[in-house]
Design an enzyme around this catalytic site. Structure first.
Site, PDB file in Angstrom:
ATOM      1  N   LYS A 144      21.194  46.425  29.867  1.00 15.57           N
ATOM      2  CA  LYS A 144      20.165  47.008  29.166  1.00 15.57           C
ATOM      3  C   LYS A 144      19.103  45.788  28.349  1.00 15.57           C
ATOM      4  CE  LYS A 144      18.603  50.280  30.300  1.00 15.57           C
ATOM      5  NZ  LYS A 144      18.409  50.932  32.128  1.00 15.57           N
TER       6      LYS A 144
HETATM    7  N1  PMP Z   1      25.643  51.558  33.129  1.00 14.93           N
HETATM    8  C1  PMP Z   1      26.091  52.142  31.708  1.00 14.93           C
HETATM    9  C2  PMP Z   1      26.882  51.268  30.734  1.00 14.93           C
HETATM   10  C3  PMP Z   1      24.337  52.239  31.264  1.00 14.93           C
HETATM   11  O1  PMP Z   1      24.279  52.246  29.824  1.00 14.93           O
HETATM   12  C4  PMP Z   1      23.324  52.268  32.093  1.00 14.93           C
HETATM   13  C5  PMP Z   1      22.056  52.945  31.933  1.00 14.93           C
HETATM   14  N2  PMP Z   1      21.729  53.740  31.229  1.00 14.93           N
HETATM   15  C6  PMP Z   1      24.030  51.793  33.936  1.00 14.93           C
HETATM   16  C7  PMP Z   1      24.594  51.590  34.311  1.00 14.93           C
HETATM   17  C8  PMP Z   1      22.653  52.460  34.605  1.00 14.93           C
HETATM   18  O2  PMP Z   1      21.635  51.598  34.680  1.00 14.93           O
HETATM   19  P1  PMP Z   1      20.397  52.011  35.244  1.00 14.93           P
HETATM   20  O3  PMP Z   1      19.465  52.504  33.731  1.00 14.93           O
HETATM   21  O4  PMP Z   1      19.625  50.673  35.243  1.00 14.93           O
HETATM   22  O5  PMP Z   1      20.367  52.825  36.131  1.00 14.93           O
END
Ligand code: PMP
Length: 479
Positions: A158
């Site tokens: 992120k």
């Molecule tokens: N892993 C973690 C620890 C996250 O916080 C997130 C995002 N919420 C993701 C994976 C998934 O990423 P995305 O939002 O790009 O689908």
């Protein structure tokens, strides 16, 4: 004879030291006198040289430190050491040009060039691709994981998204540094941590709304990062008090509440296209470069869907890797698995009256969702398959990775790795599967890792499990 006496004897012969015959003292004999004087001078020379050699490096160090301090002050930088080329030779009044031999080599290796990044945002991206040996051995494939937990601002993928959303807003004139502007976001944690870090670095404030059933260490961290944190009760997305809707409302209320010319900016990670484009611009190209374009599958979970959509778009649409399988790793309780496999959004744990928590009924944080977001939709047709992972499998995988590979990960990483193993077993031996290490287990001590402890997975007999497929209840996949 003391050195002092020897020196006196050789350099300052006294009247008594004249040569005499018969019964003469040793020093009275001219040849002996000369030999002793020479020996004394030689010994003195060795002692002086040794003494100088001992204290010289320290003198040299002090000289360089003082010189660098002065230079860095006048350059206005933060103590970056000047290139060694400027200091290989130094004039000395006594010794002439001095060559900094072995001592110089050590300092020059450390400070041989200017090599810095610009601020904390310079620590984002270019993460290593890690070979996970134990999973590769078990599957007969090459399992690689992009170490997104090494992104240096908030320690997750992120970081890339937060940076891109801020830069995009600045380019559109929606955020102006130093004006008192506040970034508002609804997040389960990781995006908030990245935004809070970058907000401070770039001259903004940050206000995070998050569900109150997420691990407490995330909101504590946000607080220490200077963000305002609102932890709210679980509510459906249709409710104005759902954490995302609340963040949007707080941003709208900002101007009236502050009245100082500052604005509120709702980052909107679920719907903003600056989310998936961050991965089209950076994560996708990095994976392509690190594998030389040789990858048979990319496996990732979806929270907003930005990562899987952005990487899939880059690999398939921009690099024409249409044979690379893109596989969704979905935790129990999420509706995305059914959307990919059967075209409908449904999870039995979502039946009316059965839902126990905010988004999806799982211990896993960060991935799994029961609505289609703009980011997920933008890459949905590029996703070839989905693997559903239970909480128990995720816990067992997390424990396995610590025990066999020394990798201490969070829950979404564990889900990714289970899905990577399942995907690998459906591909020919030797195939390359790439997934993500999303964040560290440090963020998950009070929930995920507590559960792992409660399951007894950390006691001696369990910890030494050697059959990955038996551990995960996936014996039917064995070759
Ligand atoms: N892993 C973690 C620890 C996250 O916080 C997130 C995002 N919420 C993701 C994976 C998934 O990423 P995305 O939002 O790009 O689908």
């Amino acid at each position: 004879m003391p050195i002092h006496d020897l020196l006196q004897a050789s350099w300052l012969p006294s009247a008594e030291a004249k040569p005499v015959t018969g019964g003469a003292k040793v020093l009275d004999h001219p040849r002996v006198y000369g030999t002793v004087a020479l020996t004394a001078a030689f010994a003195a020379g060795i002692l002086v040289t040794l003494g100088f050699k001992d204290c010289y490096p320290e003198l040299e160090n002090r000289y360089q430190r003082r010189r660098n301090r002065n230079l860095s002050r006048s350059n206005g930088d933060f103590g970056v050491v000047v290139p060694t080329a400027n200091r290989v030779h130094r004039e000395s009044l006594i010794f002439g040009p001095v060559r900094l031999e072995d001592h110089e080599e050590v300092t020059s290796n450390i400070n041989s060039s200017f090599d810095w990044v610009e601020g904390i945002e310079g620590c984002i991206g270019n993460t290593p691709l890690v070979h996970i040996r134990s999973l590769s051995e078990a599957t007969g494939c090459i399992i690689l994981a992009k170490a997104e937990l090494l992104n240096g601002a908030g320690g997750s993928p992120k970081d890339r998204v937060a940076l891109n959303m801020i830069q995009d807003a600045e380019e559109r004139g929606l955020l102006v540094p130093g004006r008192g502007d506040t970034i508002y976001e609804g997040t389960v944690g990781s995006t908030g941590i990245s935004l809070a870090t970058l907000a401070r670095a770039k001259g903004y404030k940050c206000h995070i709304c998050m569900p109150n059933d997420m691990a407490i260490e995330k909101s504590q961290l946000l607080h220490h990062l200077g963000a305002t944190v609102e932890r709210v009760n679980p509510a459906p997305i249709t409710s104005p008090d759902h954490f995302v809707n609340l963040a949007r409302r707080r941003a709208r209320e900002h101007e009236a509440a502050h009245g100082d010319g500052s604005v509120g900016f709702f980052a909107d990670q679920f719907e903003s296209t600056a989310n998936y484009t961050a991965h089209v611009k950076t994560t996708g190209p990095e994976i392509y470069r690190q594998t030389g374009g040789q990858l048979d599958a990319f496996v990732a979970g979806a929270g907003t869907g930005g990562t899987i959509a952005g990487v899939a778009k880059y690999l398939k649409e921009e690099k024409n890797l249409w044979d690379t399988r893109v596989v969704l790793a979905d935790p129990q309780g999420s509706g995305l698995y059914n959307k990919i496999r059967h075209g409908v959004m449904y999870s039995s744990t979502e039946r009316e009256g059965t839902r126990r928590r905010q988004q999806v009924d799982t211990i896993v944080e960060g991935i799994g969702i029961n609505r289609i977001t703009e980011n997920f939709e933008s890459g949905r047709v590029l996703i070839d398959d989905a693997v559903r992972v239970t909480d128990e499998q995720a816990c067992r995988m997390a424990r396995w990775l610590v025990e066999h590979d020394g990798i201490f990960c969070g829950s979404s990483t564990a889900v990714n790795c289970v899905a990577a193993v399942v995907t690998a077993m459906k591909l020919p031996k030797g195939s390359r599967v790439v997934t993500l290490l999303c964040d560290s287990g440090n963020r998950h001590l009070s929930k995920f890792w507590k559960q792992i402890g409660d399951m007894g997975l950390e006691n001696d007999t369990q910890a030494q499990a050697e059959d990955l497929f038996a551990e995960l209840g996936l014996e039917e996949l064995k070759r």
